[in-house]
Design an enzyme around this catalytic site. Sequence first.
Site, PDB file in Angstrom:
ATOM      1  N   LYS A  38      59.327  83.647  14.656  1.00  0.00           N
ATOM      2  CA  LYS A  38      60.733  83.316  14.980  1.00  0.00           C
ATOM      3  C   LYS A  38      61.082  81.884  14.628  1.00  0.00           C
ATOM      4  O   LYS A  38      62.219  81.580  14.258  1.00  0.00           O
ATOM      5  CB  LYS A  38      61.053  83.598  16.454  1.00  0.00           C
ATOM      6  CG  LYS A  38      60.062  83.030  17.453  1.00  0.00           C
ATOM      7  CD  LYS A  38      59.128  84.084  17.952  1.00  0.00           C
ATOM      8  CE  LYS A  38      57.875  83.470  18.520  1.00  0.00           C
ATOM      9  NZ  LYS A  38      57.220  84.287  19.509  1.00  0.00           N
ATOM     10  N   LYS A  90      65.187  82.787  19.291  1.00  0.00           N
ATOM     11  CA  LYS A  90      65.490  84.223  19.235  1.00  0.00           C
ATOM     12  C   LYS A  90      66.992  84.481  19.364  1.00  0.00           C
ATOM     13  O   LYS A  90      67.534  85.317  18.634  1.00  0.00           O
ATOM     14  CB  LYS A  90      64.707  84.955  20.321  1.00  0.00           C
ATOM     15  CG  LYS A  90      63.197  84.977  20.036  1.00  0.00           C
ATOM     16  CD  LYS A  90      62.423  85.463  21.237  1.00  0.00           C
ATOM     17  CE  LYS A  90      60.942  85.603  20.939  1.00  0.00           C
ATOM     18  NZ  LYS A  90      60.139  85.784  22.152  1.00  0.00           N
ATOM     19  N   ILE A  92      60.518  95.729  20.694  1.00  0.00           N
ATOM     20  CA  ILE A  92      61.834  96.395  20.812  1.00  0.00           C
ATOM     21  C   ILE A  92      62.536  96.408  19.455  1.00  0.00           C
ATOM     22  O   ILE A  92      62.679  95.354  18.830  1.00  0.00           O
ATOM     23  CB  ILE A  92      62.774  95.631  21.781  1.00  0.00           C
ATOM     24  CG1 ILE A  92      62.095  95.347  23.104  1.00  0.00           C
ATOM     25  CG2 ILE A  92      64.080  96.381  21.982  1.00  0.00           C
ATOM     26  CD1 ILE A  92      62.931  94.478  24.034  1.00  0.00           C
ATOM     27  N   ALA A 151      55.321 106.530   5.726  1.00  0.00           N
ATOM     28  CA  ALA A 151      55.609 105.635   4.600  1.00  0.00           C
ATOM     29  C   ALA A 151      55.649 106.412   3.284  1.00  0.00           C
ATOM     30  O   ALA A 151      56.248 105.971   2.311  1.00  0.00           O
ATOM     31  CB  ALA A 151      54.555 104.534   4.523  1.00  0.00           C
ATOM     32  N   GLU A 185      52.867  81.548  23.728  1.00  0.00           N
ATOM     33  CA  GLU A 185      52.600  80.895  22.445  1.00  0.00           C
ATOM     34  C   GLU A 185      51.331  80.053  22.591  1.00  0.00           C
ATOM     35  O   GLU A 185      50.922  79.729  23.714  1.00  0.00           O
ATOM     36  CB  GLU A 185      53.761  79.958  22.084  1.00  0.00           C
ATOM     37  CG  GLU A 185      55.089  80.664  21.917  1.00  0.00           C
ATOM     38  CD  GLU A 185      55.046  81.741  20.848  1.00  0.00           C
ATOM     39  OE1 GLU A 185      54.769  81.424  19.691  1.00  0.00           O
ATOM     40  OE2 GLU A 185      55.290  82.911  21.176  1.00  0.00           O
ATOM     41  N   GLY A 225      59.638  91.291  20.680  1.00  0.00           N
ATOM     42  CA  GLY A 225      58.316  91.932  20.531  1.00  0.00           C
ATOM     43  C   GLY A 225      58.455  93.306  19.907  1.00  0.00           C
ATOM     44  O   GLY A 225      58.892  93.445  18.771  1.00  0.00           O
ATOM     45  N   VAL A 248      61.944  88.940  17.253  1.00  0.00           N
ATOM     46  CA  VAL A 248      62.734  88.950  18.493  1.00  0.00           C
ATOM     47  C   VAL A 248      62.415  90.216  19.280  1.00  0.00           C
ATOM     48  O   VAL A 248      62.398  91.318  18.719  1.00  0.00           O
ATOM     49  CB  VAL A 248      64.257  88.934  18.202  1.00  0.00           C
ATOM     50  CG1 VAL A 248      65.047  88.923  19.508  1.00  0.00           C
ATOM     51  CG2 VAL A 248      64.640  87.734  17.349  1.00  0.00           C
TER      52      VAL A 248
END
Length: 416
Positions: A100, A200, A131, A31, A185, A129, A127
């Site tokens: 989402k 998603k 990836i 960062a 969830e 997780g 969307v």
Amino acid sequence: MINLAVLGYGIVGSGVVEVIKKNSSSITMRAGEEVAVKKILDIRDFPDSPDRDLLTKNADDVFSDPEISIVVETIGGAGIAYEFTKRALNLGKHVVTSNKELVATHGPELLRLAMEKGVHYLFEASVGGGIPIIRPLHQCLAANEINGVTGILNGTTNYILTQMKREGKDFATALKGAQENGYAEADPTADIEGQDACRKIAILSSIAYNEYVDYRKIPTEGITKISLEDMQYAEAMDASIKLVGMSRKIEDKIYARVSPVMVSREHPLSNVEDVFNAIVVSGNALGDAMFYGRGAGKLPTASAVVADVIDIVKHLDSNSRYLWNVNSEENMVDPGAVEGKYFIRIKTSNSEEAKKAAEKLFGEITWIKARKLKSEDEMAFVTDSFSENQMQEAVEALNGVDAVSEVINRIRVLEA
Ligand code: HSE
């Protein structure tokens, strides 16, 4: 030093705090500045938490603190999370979310607000997780006209279907496993009824086609009707049953759907198992590209949230680069007119008569024999291509045939 606040200390929120602590030096390096969690907002008590000194129940501790420049919203839902997100953006704080439901419902408004206030609203973790898919769609694939997105977008249901197929577990036991692993969830209805995957695919499609796709217009079916018997037929077809969210650009309109589908072994999605998600994006320059990884769970999802935080720290002086246009015209194709093949399973008292009726109604069909199924009174077949409306009519007609006691299930077949 960049201070952030985490709203919601559930599975993902606590994962974010954990990842920031655990990978502190590499995050600082990437960062270009130290990133620290200054406050965690949650109305619940966590007396044994290692982060208890940071926890507060008072939202003003976050919003009135000018040192907090980034807010991570991991509350979920479109209620208080919506209010807090607007409040943070209005105060000029950047917001990162894994929510989402909120992005799919209020994305156009929140992105516009972020742009007006000169801040970022990022949602990579909403969307797939862990990836990376939102940023690649926005940036790496930006030179393409995207004409299709097809994905396994829900880790809970993919885990359940894998457990049923591999271990022969019943639906309820497999769901319990997904809950214990922190994939589902808070109310798993959204997972198993397909609404989570629907939000998603709506988010991905909105980015892919540069206009807001309203998830409420996407026909959605979950996996609650899928049985172990259906899986045996899938095996006989050299296929797997997967919950798939897909969308296509058809001329200037969009077709989208979420449903269980038969996926043939040759298709790259057929081997995506357990909590893994995969998304195939079809672009007119690139062809197909598949994105694969853990689609749910504490640390994979937290890692996507923290990646957005790092991105913001690197671009503190710019604002949100994304806007979703809302088309004033109807932008969705009538799903009833879209053609596809179907797997259909029936119960019959007279197999010869049922066979004749099915062939009369569906024309060219392929009969499927599931070796392990002993039942004499059941038959299954795959149809040729039919529109959704024609298929519904033919199924109703089949249900009315004397020799057919019941159409047990019908599952779409995913086109290659
Ligand atoms: N419940 C979701 C899933 C979490 O199972 O995919 C990740 O969005």
